[in-house]
Design an enzyme around this catalytic site. Structure first.
Site, PDB file in Angstrom:
ATOM      1  N   TYR A  29       0.801  -1.234   0.000  1.00 24.50           N
ATOM      2  CA  TYR A  29       0.000   0.000   0.000  1.00 24.50           C
ATOM      3  C   TYR A  29       0.833   1.284   0.000  1.00 24.50           C
ATOM      4  CZ  TYR A  29      -3.869  -3.185   0.904  1.00 24.50           C
ATOM      5  OH  TYR A  29      -4.783  -4.207   0.806  1.00 24.50           O
ATOM      6  N   HIS A  84     -18.078 -18.669  -6.783  1.00 26.42           N
ATOM      7  CA  HIS A  84     -17.864 -17.305  -6.292  1.00 26.42           C
ATOM      8  C   HIS A  84     -17.421 -16.412  -7.462  1.00 26.42           C
ATOM      9  CE1 HIS A  84     -17.357 -14.301  -3.155  1.00 26.42           C
ATOM     10  NE2 HIS A  84     -16.406 -13.831  -3.950  1.00 26.42           N
ATOM     11  N   ALA A  85     -18.101 -15.300  -7.632  1.00 28.68           N
ATOM     12  CA  ALA A  85     -17.867 -14.453  -8.802  1.00 28.68           C
ATOM     13  C   ALA A  85     -16.421 -13.955  -8.858  1.00 28.68           C
ATOM     14  CB  ALA A  85     -18.811 -13.258  -8.776  1.00 28.68           C
ATOM     15  N   HIS A  87     -20.114  -5.045 -10.650  1.00 30.04           N
ATOM     16  CA  HIS A  87     -18.848  -5.108  -9.902  1.00 30.04           C
ATOM     17  C   HIS A  87     -17.766  -5.801 -10.731  1.00 30.04           C
ATOM     18  CE1 HIS A  87     -16.162  -5.752  -6.385  1.00 30.04           C
ATOM     19  NE2 HIS A  87     -15.885  -6.884  -6.994  1.00 30.04           N
ATOM     20  N   GLU A  88     -18.097  -6.956 -11.260  1.00 27.20           N
ATOM     21  CA  GLU A  88     -17.078  -7.722 -12.001  1.00 27.20           C
ATOM     22  C   GLU A  88     -16.602  -6.975 -13.246  1.00 27.20           C
ATOM     23  OE1 GLU A  88     -15.612 -10.097 -10.628  1.00 27.20           O
ATOM     24  OE2 GLU A  88     -17.049 -10.335  -9.003  1.00 27.20           O
ATOM     25  N   HIS A 147     -13.637  -4.759 -12.693  1.00 32.70           N
ATOM     26  CA  HIS A 147     -12.323  -5.415 -12.809  1.00 32.70           C
ATOM     27  C   HIS A 147     -11.931  -5.561 -14.285  1.00 32.70           C
ATOM     28  CE1 HIS A 147     -12.070  -6.458  -8.588  1.00 32.70           C
ATOM     29  NE2 HIS A 147     -13.144  -7.215  -8.613  1.00 32.70           N
ATOM     30  N   GLU A 177     -11.216  -3.229  -6.433  1.00 29.53           N
ATOM     31  CA  GLU A 177     -12.556  -3.599  -5.977  1.00 29.53           C
ATOM     32  C   GLU A 177     -13.534  -2.428  -6.044  1.00 29.53           C
ATOM     33  OE1 GLU A 177     -13.329  -6.561  -5.644  1.00 29.53           O
ATOM     34  OE2 GLU A 177     -11.315  -7.419  -5.608  1.00 29.53           O
ATOM     35  N   TRP A 234     -12.400 -15.969  15.674  1.00 29.76           N
ATOM     36  CA  TRP A 234     -13.266 -15.542  14.566  1.00 29.76           C
ATOM     37  C   TRP A 234     -14.556 -14.921  15.109  1.00 29.76           C
ATOM     38  CZ3 TRP A 234     -13.345 -14.918   9.391  1.00 29.76           C
ATOM     39  CH2 TRP A 234     -14.575 -14.966   8.721  1.00 29.76           C
ATOM     40  N   HIS A 273     -13.023 -16.344   0.554  1.00 30.36           N
ATOM     41  CA  HIS A 273     -11.686 -15.754   0.463  1.00 30.36           C
ATOM     42  C   HIS A 273     -10.664 -16.398   1.394  1.00 30.36           C
ATOM     43  CE1 HIS A 273     -14.654 -13.017  -1.150  1.00 30.36           C
ATOM     44  NE2 HIS A 273     -13.715 -12.423  -1.839  1.00 30.36           N
ATOM     45  N   ARG A 291      -8.936  -5.198   1.084  1.00 33.81           N
ATOM     46  CA  ARG A 291      -9.242  -4.486  -0.156  1.00 33.81           C
ATOM     47  C   ARG A 291     -10.713  -4.080  -0.240  1.00 33.81           C
ATOM     48  NH1 ARG A 291      -7.826  -9.292  -4.336  1.00 33.81           N
ATOM     49  NH2 ARG A 291      -5.855  -9.013  -3.253  1.00 33.81           N
ATOM     50  N   TYR A 292     -11.586  -4.951   0.237  1.00 34.05           N
ATOM     51  CA  TYR A 292     -13.019  -4.659   0.115  1.00 34.05           C
ATOM     52  C   TYR A 292     -13.439  -3.573   1.104  1.00 34.05           C
ATOM     53  CZ  TYR A 292     -13.010  -9.035  -2.512  1.00 34.05           C
ATOM     54  OH  TYR A 292     -12.741 -10.031  -3.412  1.00 34.05           O
TER      55      TYR A 292
HETATM   56  O1  X8Z Z   1     -15.707 -11.331  -3.586  1.00 34.79           O
HETATM   57  C1  X8Z Z   1     -16.292 -10.358  -4.015  1.00 34.79           C
HETATM   58  C2  X8Z Z   1     -16.518 -10.194  -5.508  1.00 34.79           C
HETATM   59  C3  X8Z Z   1     -15.432 -10.813  -6.295  1.00 34.79           C
HETATM   60  S1  X8Z Z   1     -14.019  -9.854  -6.354  1.00 34.79           S
HETATM   61  C4  X8Z Z   1     -17.810 -10.855  -5.899  1.00 34.79           C
HETATM   62  N1  X8Z Z   1     -16.825  -9.463  -3.156  1.00 34.79           N
HETATM   63  C5  X8Z Z   1     -16.701  -9.608  -1.722  1.00 34.79           C
HETATM   64  C6  X8Z Z   1     -17.480 -10.798  -1.218  1.00 34.79           C
HETATM   65  O2  X8Z Z   1     -18.323 -11.315  -1.941  1.00 34.79           O
HETATM   66  O3  X8Z Z   1     -17.253 -11.214  -0.082  1.00 34.79           O
HETATM   67  C7  X8Z Z   1     -17.544  -8.246  -3.530  1.00 34.79           C
HETATM   68  C8  X8Z Z   1     -18.024  -7.680  -2.240  1.00 34.79           C
HETATM   69  C9  X8Z Z   1     -17.244  -8.334  -1.155  1.00 34.79           C
HETATM   70 ZN    ZN Z   2     -14.102  -7.913  -6.957  1.00 33.76          ZN
END
Ligand code: X8Z
Ligand code: ZN
Length: 592
Positions: free
Chosen positions: A202, A331-332, A361-362, A365, A389, A462, A490, A499-500
């Site tokens: 960063y 997962h997208a 969102h996608e 990217h 993001e 957690w 993740h 990052r989010y």
């Molecule tokens: O993972 C994502 C995207 C892919 S980069 C769908 N997001 C996080 C999640 O789903 O946990 C977007 C929002 C937060």
């Molecule tokens: Zn994303």
């Protein structure tokens, strides 16, 4: 291979020109090997089976071995004076090419890539079955999530929530070893642990990045707390006598598996039920949207602000729906397969508002990839990962009732005060509810990596963080036989998460500037830059910079200020925040 990389050691003392040649060689080497790795990753996630798991582990093993060797070679330039700033930046970025630093020891490297592939595949193939022998008794994440989103029944939700969380139990052992191995790899590259390495990306010290995230959280926490209090009051009325007395919200009734997005609770929480109709789910179905037409609708937004059309191959090669005949990682995600235009998304699109928004969102990217593809590979990343993001999320902020009306997905909206509050609530259930979640995931992993969270406390730590930040708690004990972090993509997918959180702050800063560029004068939450080329031009100029300069400079070029700042998100939600404070008057808010 380019001889410039294999500088003859000891032939002469390294010079700045050698450094330039070294980085040029690295950039070429990345190009030469990139396709092999991404192709293996793509098939391993779109055809999960034992064979593709082997192929991707091997491809990653080769890539990480090359990276280690190159980082080692780059050490000769570490204290060399006179290196050009761009080359110096390339050397710094080289070390951050992966989120999975690997030990050099070949056996450990191989072990690590196998564990990583196994964890990723386990998440993608995750199912909860009442009878393992009968596939028809199994439910996947889509099916279990649908229960949480659409069914307000306490017991049905608890059952679905527990079923999914239990699918991650088997990941614990692999994750313990994974953490050891990446720490060893990070250590070899000169970092205290893998978390410190993640925080090193960063353009500031790892310690300062931690302080930044704390500072931003302090700015937005009061708004979150008021939203949490209001939601809890409503849930308490919905489920009389069932909520814990400590002020927390039960983890299984927020309409979302991880309580990270509370949009599904909108019908329960909308301020003025008769003031507006924001039922985009129904409109998408009524207008007979398909996965492809949803993507085209999102593409239309981007082209309306002057971005290019997506390449034809995007539609040919993307995975837009869940295949019926095999396991995939649903997962997208957005992919750049070759650094020159083979861009794709991988999703399992259902016709609903959440997925509609995720497509926007996608594509953020995807357009970042296309914009910076002309840069040397080492600079083909976001200014920082939060920028990546935040691009599509910024565009999401333009899905105002006005825009949705324009494209036929909402009734013509009369902007009454009540309608504005409804729209703000809907946005807040996504964007504000997310903030504490966005912060805590990596606080957990940073703790795991620095050893302050030990394997025997993984789950307790957690849930302690979930409670501390979100004010959310499980209604049933979740002991150490569970590995609930593994139920979130993740973690087994090893994607850093801070990052989010940063993106959720930045996107409002971006939006404020884009609206200014569009000449917009009204309240920020009603602005949509749809169709505005001036705004698009400013945004594209930022994307084109990739990571070729410190993100502070990139942010400054867009906004005039080189600092992340929560004032934009607070301004945006000012009407709702005032309303929430009124609603919460006399209520006992907070949790202990
Ligand atoms: O993972 C994502 C995207 C892919 S980069 C769908 N997001 C996080 C999640 O789903 O946990 C977007 C929002 C937060
Ligand atoms: Zn994303």
């Amino acid at each position: 291979m380019a001889t410039s990389i294999a500088l003859a050691a000891g032939a002469h003392a390294a010079t700045p020109a050698d450094a330039d040649a070294f980085i040029a060689g690295i950039n070429q080497e990345i190009r030469d090997n990139y396709v092999e790795v991404t192709a293996a990753q793509w098939v391993s996630e779109t055809y999960i089976n034992g064979d593709t798991e082997v192929l991707v582990a091997k491809a990653n093993e080769r890539a990480l071995a090359r990276l280690s060797a190159n980082v080692e070679k780059s050490a000769q330039f570490d204290s060399l004076a006179g290196i050009s700033p761009l080359t110096r930046r390339g050397i710094d970025l080289l070390k951050l090419q992966t989120a999975m630093p690997a030990p050099k020891d070949p056996a450990k490297l191989s072990e690590l890539t196998q564990i990583a592939s196994r964890l990723n595949a386990a998440y993608g193939a995750g199912k909860s079955c009442t009878d393992e022998a009968r596939p028809e008794t199994c439910r996947n994440l889509d099916q279990l999530s649908k229960v949480l989103a659409e069914n307000r029944d306490w017991d049905a939700d608890l059952e679905a929530w527990t079923a999914w969380h239990n699918t991650a139990r088997g990941m614990r052992k692999d994750y313990v070893r994974f953490a050891q191995l990446v720490n060893e790899g990070a250590g070899e590259m000169g970092y205290a642990n893998a978390g410190e390495m993640w925080r090193a990306g960063y353009d500031m010290s790892a310690a300062d990045l931690r302080k930044e995230t704390d500072r931003l959280w302090q700015q937005v926490q009061p708004l979150y707390k008021d939203l949490q209090c209001y939601a809890r009051t409503k849930l308490d009325a919905q489920y009389p006598g069932k909520l814990a007395k400590d002020g927390t919200i039960p983890a299984h009734i927020t309409g979302n598996m991880w309580s990270q997005d509370w949009s599904a609770l909108y019908p329960l929480l909308q301020p003025y039920p008769n003031a507006s109709n924001l039922d985009v789910d129904a409109a998408l179905k009524q207008k007979q949207y398909t996965p492809v037409s949803m993507v085209q609708r999102a593409e239309d937004f981007y082209t309306s602000i002057g971005f290019p059309a997506l390449p034809k191959s995007f539609y040919e090669k993307s995975q837009l729906t869940r295949p019926a005949d095999r396991d995939v990682v649903c997962h997208a995600s957005a992919w750049d397969l070759n650094l020159e235009g083979d861009v794709r998304i991988k999703m399992c699109i259902n016709i609903n508002e959440e997925d509609f928004r995720t497509v926007y969102h996608e594509l953020g990217h995807i357009y970042y990839y296309l914009a910076y593809n002309k840069l040397p590979p080492l600079f083909q990343t976001g200014a920082h990962d939060g920028f990546h993001e935040a691009i599509g999320d910024t565009i999401q902020l333009n899905l105002t009732p006005g825009y949705l009306g324009q494209i036929g997905l909402a009734g013509e909206s009369k902007q009454s005060k009540e309608a504005v509050l409804n729209a703000q609530m809907k946005q807040a259930l996504e964007k504000i509810a997310f903030l504490p979640f966005g912060k805590l995931i990596d606080e957990w992993r940073w703790g795991v990596f620095d050893g302050s969270i030990k394997p025997e406390n993984y789950n307790a730590a957690w849930w302690a963080l979930k409670k501390k930040y979100q004010g959310v708690a499980p209604i049933v004990a979740r002991g150490e036989e569970n590995f609930d972090p593994g139920a979130k993509y993740h973690v087994p997918g090893n994607t850093p998460y801070m990052r989010y959180f940063l993106a959720h702050i930045l996107q409002f800063q971006f939006q404020r500037e884009l609206c200014k560029a569009a000449g917009y004068k009204g309240p920020l939450h009603e602005c949509s830059i749809y169709g505005n080329k001036e705004a698009g031009k400013k945004f594209w100029a930022m994307l084109e910079k990739g990571s070729s300069q410190p993100w502070q400079d990139t942010l400054k070029e867009l906004t005039g200020k080189g600092e992340m700042d929560a004032s934009a998100i607070l301004d945006y939600f000012a009407p709702l925040h005032a309303w929430l404070k009124q609603q919460n008057k006399g209520k006992s808010c907070g949790w202990n």
